[in-house]
Structures are given as C-alpha cells and as structure tokens.
Design a protein around this motif. Structure first.
Motif, PDB file in Angstrom:
ATOM      1  N   THR A  34      -8.885   8.770  -2.831  1.00 57.63           N
ATOM      2  CA  THR A  34      -7.551   9.195  -2.403  1.00 57.63           C
ATOM      3  C   THR A  34      -6.794   8.077  -1.705  1.00 57.63           C
ATOM      4  O   THR A  34      -5.566   8.105  -1.645  1.00 57.63           O
ATOM      5  N   ASP A  35      -7.504   7.086  -1.195  1.00 50.87           N
ATOM      6  CA  ASP A  35      -6.846   5.956  -0.524  1.00 50.87           C
ATOM      7  C   ASP A  35      -6.404   4.859  -1.482  1.00 50.87           C
ATOM      8  O   ASP A  35      -5.716   3.921  -1.075  1.00 50.87           O
ATOM      9  N   THR A  36      -6.793   4.956  -2.742  1.00 53.26           N
ATOM     10  CA  THR A  36      -6.461   3.923  -3.722  1.00 53.26           C
ATOM     11  C   THR A  36      -4.953   3.878  -3.945  1.00 53.26           C
ATOM     12  O   THR A  36      -4.324   4.890  -4.259  1.00 53.26           O
ATOM     13  N   GLU A  37      -4.381   2.696  -3.747  1.00 47.32           N
ATOM     14  CA  GLU A  37      -2.950   2.498  -3.973  1.00 47.32           C
ATOM     15  C   GLU A  37      -2.658   2.506  -5.476  1.00 47.32           C
ATOM     16  O   GLU A  37      -3.419   1.942  -6.264  1.00 47.32           O
ATOM     17  N   LEU A  38      -1.588   3.144  -5.873  1.00 50.36           N
ATOM     18  CA  LEU A  38      -1.216   3.209  -7.283  1.00 50.36           C
ATOM     19  C   LEU A  38      -1.002   1.809  -7.860  1.00 50.36           C
ATOM     20  O   LEU A  38      -1.398   1.540  -8.991  1.00 50.36           O
ATOM     21  N   THR A  39      -0.415   0.927  -7.078  1.00 57.17           N
ATOM     22  CA  THR A  39      -0.157  -0.425  -7.574  1.00 57.17           C
ATOM     23  C   THR A  39      -1.459  -1.181  -7.863  1.00 57.17           C
ATOM     24  O   THR A  39      -1.492  -2.021  -8.755  1.00 57.17           O
ATOM     25  N   SER A  40      -2.529  -0.873  -7.134  1.00 58.45           N
ATOM     26  CA  SER A  40      -3.805  -1.558  -7.369  1.00 58.45           C
ATOM     27  C   SER A  40      -4.421  -1.135  -8.700  1.00 58.45           C
ATOM     28  O   SER A  40      -5.309  -1.806  -9.222  1.00 58.45           O
ATOM     29  N   LEU A  41      -3.920  -0.027  -9.251  1.00 57.87           N
ATOM     30  CA  LEU A  41      -4.379   0.451 -10.559  1.00 57.87           C
ATOM     31  C   LEU A  41      -3.474  -0.044 -11.680  1.00 57.87           C
ATOM     32  O   LEU A  41      -3.665   0.305 -12.834  1.00 57.87           O
ATOM     33  N   GLY A  42      -2.477  -0.837 -11.324  1.00 56.22           N
ATOM     34  CA  GLY A  42      -1.541  -1.331 -12.325  1.00 56.22           C
ATOM     35  C   GLY A  42      -0.470  -0.319 -12.670  1.00 56.22           C
ATOM     36  O   GLY A  42       0.230  -0.453 -13.667  1.00 56.22           O
ATOM     37  N   ILE A  43      -0.320   0.712 -11.836  1.00 61.07           N
ATOM     38  CA  ILE A  43       0.690   1.743 -12.087  1.00 61.07           C
ATOM     39  C   ILE A  43       1.986   1.308 -11.433  1.00 61.07           C
ATOM     40  O   ILE A  43       2.067   1.136 -10.222  1.00 61.07           O
ATOM     41  N   ASP A  44       3.013   1.140 -12.264  1.00 61.85           N
ATOM     42  CA  ASP A  44       4.347   0.826 -11.760  1.00 61.85           C
ATOM     43  C   ASP A  44       5.182   2.101 -11.805  1.00 61.85           C
ATOM     44  O   ASP A  44       4.655   3.183 -12.050  1.00 61.85           O
ATOM     45  N   SER A  45       6.467   2.006 -11.567  1.00 64.31           N
ATOM     46  CA  SER A  45       7.303   3.212 -11.520  1.00 64.31           C
ATOM     47  C   SER A  45       7.312   3.948 -12.861  1.00 64.31           C
ATOM     48  O   SER A  45       7.301   5.178 -12.900  1.00 64.31           O
ATOM     49  N   LEU A  46       7.302   3.223 -13.956  1.00 64.11           N
ATOM     50  CA  LEU A  46       7.254   3.872 -15.270  1.00 64.11           C
ATOM     51  C   LEU A  46       5.893   4.537 -15.478  1.00 64.11           C
ATOM     52  O   LEU A  46       5.809   5.666 -15.974  1.00 64.11           O
ATOM     53  N   GLY A  47       4.840   3.868 -15.079  1.00 62.45           N
ATOM     54  CA  GLY A  47       3.501   4.443 -15.176  1.00 62.45           C
ATOM     55  C   GLY A  47       3.362   5.689 -14.317  1.00 62.45           C
ATOM     56  O   GLY A  47       2.713   6.661 -14.700  1.00 62.45           O
ATOM     57  N   LEU A  48       4.010   5.673 -13.137  1.00 61.74           N
ATOM     58  CA  LEU A  48       3.971   6.850 -12.269  1.00 61.74           C
ATOM     59  C   LEU A  48       4.673   8.020 -12.941  1.00 61.74           C
ATOM     60  O   LEU A  48       4.214   9.159 -12.854  1.00 61.74           O
ATOM     61  N   ALA A  49       5.766   7.762 -13.633  1.00 65.42           N
ATOM     62  CA  ALA A  49       6.452   8.830 -14.370  1.00 65.42           C
ATOM     63  C   ALA A  49       5.511   9.433 -15.405  1.00 65.42           C
ATOM     64  O   ALA A  49       5.472  10.658 -15.578  1.00 65.42           O
ATOM     65  N   ASP A  50       4.716   8.603 -16.076  1.00 66.16           N
ATOM     66  CA  ASP A  50       3.728   9.102 -17.042  1.00 66.16           C
ATOM     67  C   ASP A  50       2.668   9.944 -16.354  1.00 66.16           C
ATOM     68  O   ASP A  50       2.278  11.007 -16.849  1.00 66.16           O
ATOM     69  N   VAL A  51       2.183   9.471 -15.213  1.00 65.43           N
ATOM     70  CA  VAL A  51       1.167  10.209 -14.455  1.00 65.43           C
ATOM     71  C   VAL A  51       1.711  11.576 -14.062  1.00 65.43           C
ATOM     72  O   VAL A  51       1.062  12.610 -14.254  1.00 65.43           O
ATOM     73  N   LEU A  52       2.915  11.593 -13.515  1.00 68.06           N
ATOM     74  CA  LEU A  52       3.509  12.861 -13.073  1.00 68.06           C
ATOM     75  C   LEU A  52       3.722  13.810 -14.247  1.00 68.06           C
ATOM     76  O   LEU A  52       3.462  15.012 -14.137  1.00 68.06           O
ATOM     77  N   TRP A  53       4.169  13.282 -15.368  1.00 71.72           N
ATOM     78  CA  TRP A  53       4.368  14.123 -16.555  1.00 71.72           C
ATOM     79  C   TRP A  53       3.031  14.715 -17.006  1.00 71.72           C
ATOM     80  O   TRP A  53       2.951  15.910 -17.306  1.00 71.72           O
TER      81      TRP A  53
END
Length: 92
Positions: A34-53
C-alpha cells in the motif's frame, strides 16, 4: 496483513503494470504494498486513468475524478485502495 480488497487491487494493478510496462518499474512487482508509489511502478497520469477504469469495471463503481484530480489525490497504492473502499462502502 492486507485485507482482501487491498490484495485484489494490488493484483489488478500488478497485472496492468506487467502488461504495459513491467520492464520500466523501479519496484519488483512481487513487492507492491500500500505504500508503493504509483510513479515507482511506471504509472503516469494516463496509466492511472487505465488503472481507475479497470477498477471501475472490476467493482462496478464510478470513480468521479478527472485525471488531474486523480493524479494529485492518488499517489500510492493505499490511496487507490481507500478511494475504492470509500466508493464500495457508499454503494452498500
């Protein structure tokens, strides 16, 4: 120890990251917490939109955030888990 919802969300994000950019992460995919930063996974704002979808589809929820709001409010896996948990609690 993480609860079932947390484990499910980590698994879903793990699958997405592996499919899209597994080689570009700075965190071993088996070490996501749960502490893992999204950016450390290579998730950018577009990737976050995919995750949320993907999470909307899995849980039958609607995350009412535009990408900019989501990016500023959801910085790590725990933030995503709590956002989904809050929506699921409201749905019941």
């Amino acid at each position: 120890m993480a609860d079932q919802l947390t484990l499910e969300i980590i698994s879903a994000i793990n699958k997405l990251v592996k499919a899209e950019n597994g080689a570009r992460t700075t965190v071993a995919l088996g070490e996501i917490t749960t502490d893992t930063e999204l950016t450390s996974l290579g998730i950018d704002s577009l990737g976050l939109a995919d995750v949320l979808w993907d999470l909307e589809q899995i849980y039958g929820i609607k995350i009412e955030m535009n990408t900019a709001d989501a990016w500023s409010n959801l910085s790590n896996i725990g933030d995503v888990v709590e956002a989904v948990r809050g929506l699921l609690t409201r749905e019941v």
